[in-house]
Design a protein around this motif. Structure first.
Motif, PDB file in Angstrom:
ATOM      1  N   ASN A  42      29.898 101.355 104.208  1.00  0.00           N
ATOM      2  CA  ASN A  42      30.175 100.389 103.139  1.00  0.00           C
ATOM      3  C   ASN A  42      29.371 100.668 101.875  1.00  0.00           C
ATOM      4  N   GLN A  43      28.248 101.364 101.995  1.00  0.00           N
ATOM      5  CA  GLN A  43      27.418 101.634 100.822  1.00  0.00           C
ATOM      6  C   GLN A  43      27.801 102.907 100.075  1.00  0.00           C
ATOM      7  N   MET A  44      28.628 103.764 100.683  1.00  0.00           N
ATOM      8  CA  MET A  44      29.007 104.999  99.987  1.00  0.00           C
ATOM      9  C   MET A  44      30.399 104.871  99.381  1.00  0.00           C
ATOM     10  N   ASP A  45      30.554 105.455  98.211  1.00  0.00           N
ATOM     11  CA  ASP A  45      31.832 105.440  97.506  1.00  0.00           C
ATOM     12  C   ASP A  45      32.415 106.846  97.480  1.00  0.00           C
ATOM     13  N   THR A  46      33.728 106.944  97.602  1.00  0.00           N
ATOM     14  CA  THR A  46      34.397 108.233  97.497  1.00  0.00           C
ATOM     15  C   THR A  46      34.125 108.815  96.116  1.00  0.00           C
ATOM     16  N   GLY A  47      33.741 110.066  96.061  1.00  0.00           N
ATOM     17  CA  GLY A  47      33.429 110.732  94.798  1.00  0.00           C
ATOM     18  C   GLY A  47      31.966 110.678  94.417  1.00  0.00           C
ATOM     19  N   ALA A  48      31.177 109.855  95.112  1.00  0.00           N
ATOM     20  CA  ALA A  48      29.753 109.739  94.799  1.00  0.00           C
ATOM     21  C   ALA A  48      29.020 111.011  95.231  1.00  0.00           C
ATOM     22  N   GLN A  49      28.054 111.411  94.414  1.00  0.00           N
ATOM     23  CA  GLN A  49      27.222 112.557  94.747  1.00  0.00           C
ATOM     24  C   GLN A  49      25.864 112.059  95.190  1.00  0.00           C
ATOM     25  N   GLY A  50      25.221 112.832  96.065  1.00  0.00           N
ATOM     26  CA  GLY A  50      23.912 112.431  96.531  1.00  0.00           C
ATOM     27  C   GLY A  50      23.360 113.387  97.546  1.00  0.00           C
ATOM     28  N   GLU A  51      22.343 112.913  98.241  1.00  0.00           N
ATOM     29  CA  GLU A  51      21.611 113.718  99.203  1.00  0.00           C
ATOM     30  C   GLU A  51      22.013 113.308 100.624  1.00  0.00           C
ATOM     31  N   LEU A  52      22.521 114.269 101.377  1.00  0.00           N
ATOM     32  CA  LEU A  52      22.925 114.043 102.762  1.00  0.00           C
ATOM     33  C   LEU A  52      21.879 114.643 103.680  1.00  0.00           C
TER      34      LEU A  52
ATOM     35  N   GLN B 166      20.896 116.034 111.163  1.00  0.00           N
ATOM     36  CA  GLN B 166      20.065 116.640 112.197  1.00  0.00           C
ATOM     37  C   GLN B 166      21.023 117.264 113.201  1.00  0.00           C
ATOM     38  N   GLY B 167      21.229 118.563 113.077  1.00  0.00           N
ATOM     39  CA  GLY B 167      22.265 119.233 113.860  1.00  0.00           C
ATOM     40  C   GLY B 167      23.616 118.744 113.355  1.00  0.00           C
ATOM     41  N   SER B 168      24.414 118.144 114.228  1.00  0.00           N
ATOM     42  CA  SER B 168      25.691 117.573 113.799  1.00  0.00           C
ATOM     43  C   SER B 168      25.606 116.050 113.656  1.00  0.00           C
ATOM     44  N   ARG B 169      24.410 115.496 113.791  1.00  0.00           N
ATOM     45  CA  ARG B 169      24.195 114.053 113.725  1.00  0.00           C
ATOM     46  C   ARG B 169      23.883 113.608 112.289  1.00  0.00           C
ATOM     47  N   PHE B 170      24.596 112.592 111.811  1.00  0.00           N
ATOM     48  CA  PHE B 170      24.352 112.002 110.499  1.00  0.00           C
ATOM     49  C   PHE B 170      23.039 111.231 110.545  1.00  0.00           C
ATOM     50  N   VAL B 171      22.177 111.469 109.537  1.00  0.00           N
ATOM     51  CA  VAL B 171      20.926 110.733 109.442  1.00  0.00           C
ATOM     52  C   VAL B 171      21.008 109.714 108.304  1.00  0.00           C
ATOM     53  N   SER B 172      21.335 110.203 107.088  1.00  0.00           N
ATOM     54  CA  SER B 172      21.430 109.272 105.964  1.00  0.00           C
ATOM     55  C   SER B 172      22.142 109.934 104.777  1.00  0.00           C
ATOM     56  N   PHE B 173      22.613 109.090 103.876  1.00  0.00           N
ATOM     57  CA  PHE B 173      23.169 109.536 102.609  1.00  0.00           C
ATOM     58  C   PHE B 173      22.551 108.675 101.534  1.00  0.00           C
ATOM     59  N   THR B 174      21.927 109.319 100.540  1.00  0.00           N
ATOM     60  CA  THR B 174      21.314 108.624  99.425  1.00  0.00           C
ATOM     61  C   THR B 174      22.018 109.022  98.142  1.00  0.00           C
ATOM     62  N   PRO B 175      22.723 108.078  97.495  1.00  0.00           N
ATOM     63  CA  PRO B 175      23.431 108.433  96.245  1.00  0.00           C
ATOM     64  C   PRO B 175      22.442 108.850  95.151  1.00  0.00           C
ATOM     65  N   ALA B 176      22.879 109.792  94.318  1.00  0.00           N
ATOM     66  CA  ALA B 176      22.058 110.229  93.182  1.00  0.00           C
ATOM     67  C   ALA B 176      22.019 109.118  92.156  1.00  0.00           C
ATOM     68  N   GLN B 177      20.884 108.974  91.505  1.00  0.00           N
ATOM     69  CA  GLN B 177      20.725 107.901  90.505  1.00  0.00           C
ATOM     70  C   GLN B 177      21.222 108.330  89.165  1.00  0.00           C
TER      71      GLN B 177
END
Length: 118
Positions: free
Chosen positions: A94-104, A107-118
């Protein structure tokens, strides 16, 4: 009483073998992910979707209230590498938007976090 047919035992054996194989595969993937370092990539959110969890999928096409959902996102690395598919939690989805750029962070194939660029 008659004895159960041989085919019945063959089908049970096949089901047991396939279930065991899937369990071992999942355990191996978890072990690999746990042993992998966390890597950070600059990415763009390519697309995202939500759908009923496969183990709770109903025969109907509409979503039933209270049904368990699964959230997935596709990320496109800005360095030109191939797209990355990740299963994410509802809050992250819910916090990520399509087209948003940021830092993914993965850990292996496991999602840890996505932080949108400011």
């Amino acid at each position: 009483m008659s004895k159960p047919p041989l085919l019945f035992f063959i089908v049970l054996a096949i089901i047991a073998v396939l279930a065991t194989r899937q369990f071992i595969k999942q355990r191996r993937e978890t072990a690999v992910n746990d042993a992998s370092p966390v890597r950070t990539l600059m990415v763009k959110v390519k697309t995202k979707r939500e759908y009923p969890s496969p183990n709770r999928r109903s025969r109907q096409r509409e979503v039933i209230a209270g049904e368990e959902m699964r959230y997935e996102a596709w990320f496109h690395p800005l360095n030109g590498a191939s797209d990355i598919k990740a299963i994410v939690g509802e809050r992250d989805y819910n916090q990520m938007d399509t087209g948003a750029q940021g830092e993914l962070k993965m850990q292996g194939s496991r999602f840890v976090s996505f932080t949108p660029a400011q």
